[in-house]
Design an enzyme around this catalytic site. Sequence first.
Site, PDB file in Angstrom:
ATOM      1  N   GLU A  35      57.874   9.281   9.728  1.00  0.00           N
ATOM      2  CA  GLU A  35      58.406   8.158   8.925  1.00  0.00           C
ATOM      3  C   GLU A  35      59.895   8.374   8.620  1.00  0.00           C
ATOM      4  O   GLU A  35      60.668   7.432   8.557  1.00  0.00           O
ATOM      5  CB  GLU A  35      57.629   8.016   7.603  1.00  0.00           C
ATOM      6  CG  GLU A  35      56.211   7.471   7.751  1.00  0.00           C
ATOM      7  CD  GLU A  35      56.123   5.946   7.852  1.00  0.00           C
ATOM      8  OE1 GLU A  35      56.768   5.248   7.063  1.00  0.00           O
ATOM      9  OE2 GLU A  35      55.387   5.466   8.746  1.00  0.00           O
TER      10      GLU A  35
ATOM     11  N   CYS B 123      44.981   2.417  11.258  1.00  0.00           N
ATOM     12  CA  CYS B 123      45.300   3.616  10.490  1.00  0.00           C
ATOM     13  C   CYS B 123      44.003   4.404  10.360  1.00  0.00           C
ATOM     14  O   CYS B 123      43.006   3.882   9.852  1.00  0.00           O
ATOM     15  CB  CYS B 123      45.812   3.198   9.106  1.00  0.00           C
ATOM     16  SG  CYS B 123      46.098   4.566   7.975  1.00  0.00           S
ATOM     17  N   ASN B 124      44.025   5.646  10.850  1.00  0.00           N
ATOM     18  CA  ASN B 124      42.805   6.455  10.799  1.00  0.00           C
ATOM     19  C   ASN B 124      42.425   6.808   9.373  1.00  0.00           C
ATOM     20  O   ASN B 124      41.242   6.833   9.026  1.00  0.00           O
ATOM     21  CB  ASN B 124      43.005   7.736  11.601  1.00  0.00           C
ATOM     22  CG  ASN B 124      43.037   7.470  13.089  1.00  0.00           C
ATOM     23  OD1 ASN B 124      42.028   7.561  13.767  1.00  0.00           O
ATOM     24  ND2 ASN B 124      44.202   7.116  13.626  1.00  0.00           N
TER      25      ASN B 124
ATOM     26  N   TYR C 148      49.639   8.004   3.429  1.00  0.00           N
ATOM     27  CA  TYR C 148      48.355   7.915   2.734  1.00  0.00           C
ATOM     28  C   TYR C 148      47.540   9.213   2.880  1.00  0.00           C
ATOM     29  O   TYR C 148      46.588   9.429   2.146  1.00  0.00           O
ATOM     30  CB  TYR C 148      47.492   6.799   3.351  1.00  0.00           C
ATOM     31  CG  TYR C 148      47.806   5.381   2.940  1.00  0.00           C
ATOM     32  CD1 TYR C 148      48.973   5.037   2.255  1.00  0.00           C
ATOM     33  CD2 TYR C 148      46.908   4.362   3.241  1.00  0.00           C
ATOM     34  CE1 TYR C 148      49.225   3.711   1.902  1.00  0.00           C
ATOM     35  CE2 TYR C 148      47.150   3.049   2.884  1.00  0.00           C
ATOM     36  CZ  TYR C 148      48.316   2.724   2.215  1.00  0.00           C
ATOM     37  OH  TYR C 148      48.554   1.414   1.870  1.00  0.00           O
ATOM     38  N   GLY C 149      47.924  10.015   3.880  1.00  0.00           N
ATOM     39  CA  GLY C 149      47.069  11.129   4.326  1.00  0.00           C
ATOM     40  C   GLY C 149      46.647  12.117   3.260  1.00  0.00           C
ATOM     41  O   GLY C 149      45.568  12.690   3.332  1.00  0.00           O
TER      42      GLY C 149
ATOM     43  N   ASP D 106      48.730  -0.791   8.740  1.00  0.00           N
ATOM     44  CA  ASP D 106      48.890   0.670   8.703  1.00  0.00           C
ATOM     45  C   ASP D 106      49.659   1.037   7.448  1.00  0.00           C
ATOM     46  O   ASP D 106      50.359   0.199   6.862  1.00  0.00           O
ATOM     47  CB  ASP D 106      49.636   1.189   9.940  1.00  0.00           C
ATOM     48  CG  ASP D 106      49.751   2.718   9.935  1.00  0.00           C
ATOM     49  OD1 ASP D 106      48.745   3.392   9.626  1.00  0.00           O
ATOM     50  OD2 ASP D 106      50.845   3.240  10.203  1.00  0.00           O
ATOM     51  N   SER D 107      49.557   2.304   7.062  1.00  0.00           N
ATOM     52  CA  SER D 107      50.337   2.781   5.923  1.00  0.00           C
ATOM     53  C   SER D 107      51.837   2.665   6.203  1.00  0.00           C
ATOM     54  O   SER D 107      52.624   2.589   5.264  1.00  0.00           O
ATOM     55  CB  SER D 107      49.981   4.240   5.630  1.00  0.00           C
ATOM     56  OG  SER D 107      50.261   5.029   6.770  1.00  0.00           O
TER      57      SER D 107
ATOM     58  N   CYS E 173      45.628   9.981  14.513  1.00  0.00           N
ATOM     59  CA  CYS E 173      46.514   9.326  13.547  1.00  0.00           C
ATOM     60  C   CYS E 173      47.430   8.446  14.373  1.00  0.00           C
ATOM     61  O   CYS E 173      47.976   8.894  15.393  1.00  0.00           O
ATOM     62  CB  CYS E 173      47.325  10.365  12.775  1.00  0.00           C
ATOM     63  SG  CYS E 173      48.650   9.645  11.785  1.00  0.00           S
ATOM     64  N   THR E 174      47.579   7.206  13.960  1.00  0.00           N
ATOM     65  CA  THR E 174      48.302   6.267  14.818  1.00  0.00           C
ATOM     66  C   THR E 174      49.811   6.532  14.861  1.00  0.00           C
ATOM     67  O   THR E 174      50.516   5.932  15.664  1.00  0.00           O
ATOM     68  CB  THR E 174      48.035   4.812  14.387  1.00  0.00           C
ATOM     69  OG1 THR E 174      48.367   4.666  13.001  1.00  0.00           O
ATOM     70  CG2 THR E 174      46.576   4.449  14.589  1.00  0.00           C
ATOM     71  N   HIS E 175      50.295   7.439  14.017  1.00  0.00           N
ATOM     72  CA  HIS E 175      51.702   7.833  14.123  1.00  0.00           C
ATOM     73  C   HIS E 175      51.933   8.808  15.292  1.00  0.00           C
ATOM     74  O   HIS E 175      53.047   8.918  15.788  1.00  0.00           O
ATOM     75  CB  HIS E 175      52.156   8.550  12.848  1.00  0.00           C
ATOM     76  CG  HIS E 175      52.449   7.647  11.696  1.00  0.00           C
ATOM     77  ND1 HIS E 175      51.480   6.957  11.022  1.00  0.00           N
ATOM     78  CD2 HIS E 175      53.627   7.349  11.081  1.00  0.00           C
ATOM     79  CE1 HIS E 175      52.038   6.269  10.031  1.00  0.00           C
ATOM     80  NE2 HIS E 175      53.346   6.481  10.047  1.00  0.00           N
TER      81      HIS E 175
END
Length: 271
Positions: free
Chosen positions: A156, A71-72, A40-41, A8-9, A190-192
């Site tokens: 983050e 990570c999408n 990264y988005g 993932d980012s 989004c995996t976050h």
Amino acid sequence: MGPIGVFDSGYGGLTILSDFRERLPEYDYLYLGDNARAPYGGRSFDVVYEFTLQAVNELFDRGCELVILACNTASAKALRTIQKNDLPRIGLHKRVLGVIRPSAEIIGQFSRTNTIGVLATPGTVTSDSYPIEIKKFSPQCNVFQHACPLWVTLIENNEHFTESGKEFIRKDVDALMAMNKRIDTIVLGCTHYPVLKDYIESLVPEGVNVVAQGNIVSDSLADYLLRHPWIDSKCTKNGSVNFLTSENSVEFNLNAKKYIDVDVKSVHISL
Ligand code: DGL
């Protein structure tokens, strides 16, 4: 043979890794977070592809035969090119899988009104991957997307539950819900975002499904390994989990604990 690579980012993919470990505890996992370059988005297709390929190569070099882009944004912008252009050169026995297709395959089943909302990064939304993929499996569904440019940075930086963080999130959720009154299912694309699931549920009308991808992607991985025994045989199974980060490892260890319930001792790497 080697561990299953999970990329993932940043920290978001840990939400997926956590579900992998619950569903498939016998496997070894090697997680890589490119925290130094997250998010990264908002980055271009070319840059997301370049960064993702570097990470995938790093995981391959460390023995992984199978890498999951948890990570999408990377799944939307880099997966197809890596699968089509890079894997034939790198080695036909290696595999890279993403998180969008498994989620899109099943999400139509969650909706009674056939009206689905997607919350994701600007990169994932502009790629149109979710509407395109969902339509393939559930052509009866209408899909509405809303990009949340600040959410990954808020998460983050651990600012998502500050008053101003919550206000940004509320406005984005309201904007999605205002797109169509019939939305009864929201994909956290989004995996976050699973760390915001409870809060998002408190913002939407009762009965709206807020769907995190972890369970879906874990079921899909379990099914994939069953259907591909030769790949399964290349995945080591000692129940271990190790972590790599492109940022400071002490900081990573501290923050990662919020997403996954294991003792995190990460190693810093340069990508
Ligand atoms: N977890 C990543 C995703 O699923 C976040 C991308 C980003 O860094 O913006 O899209």
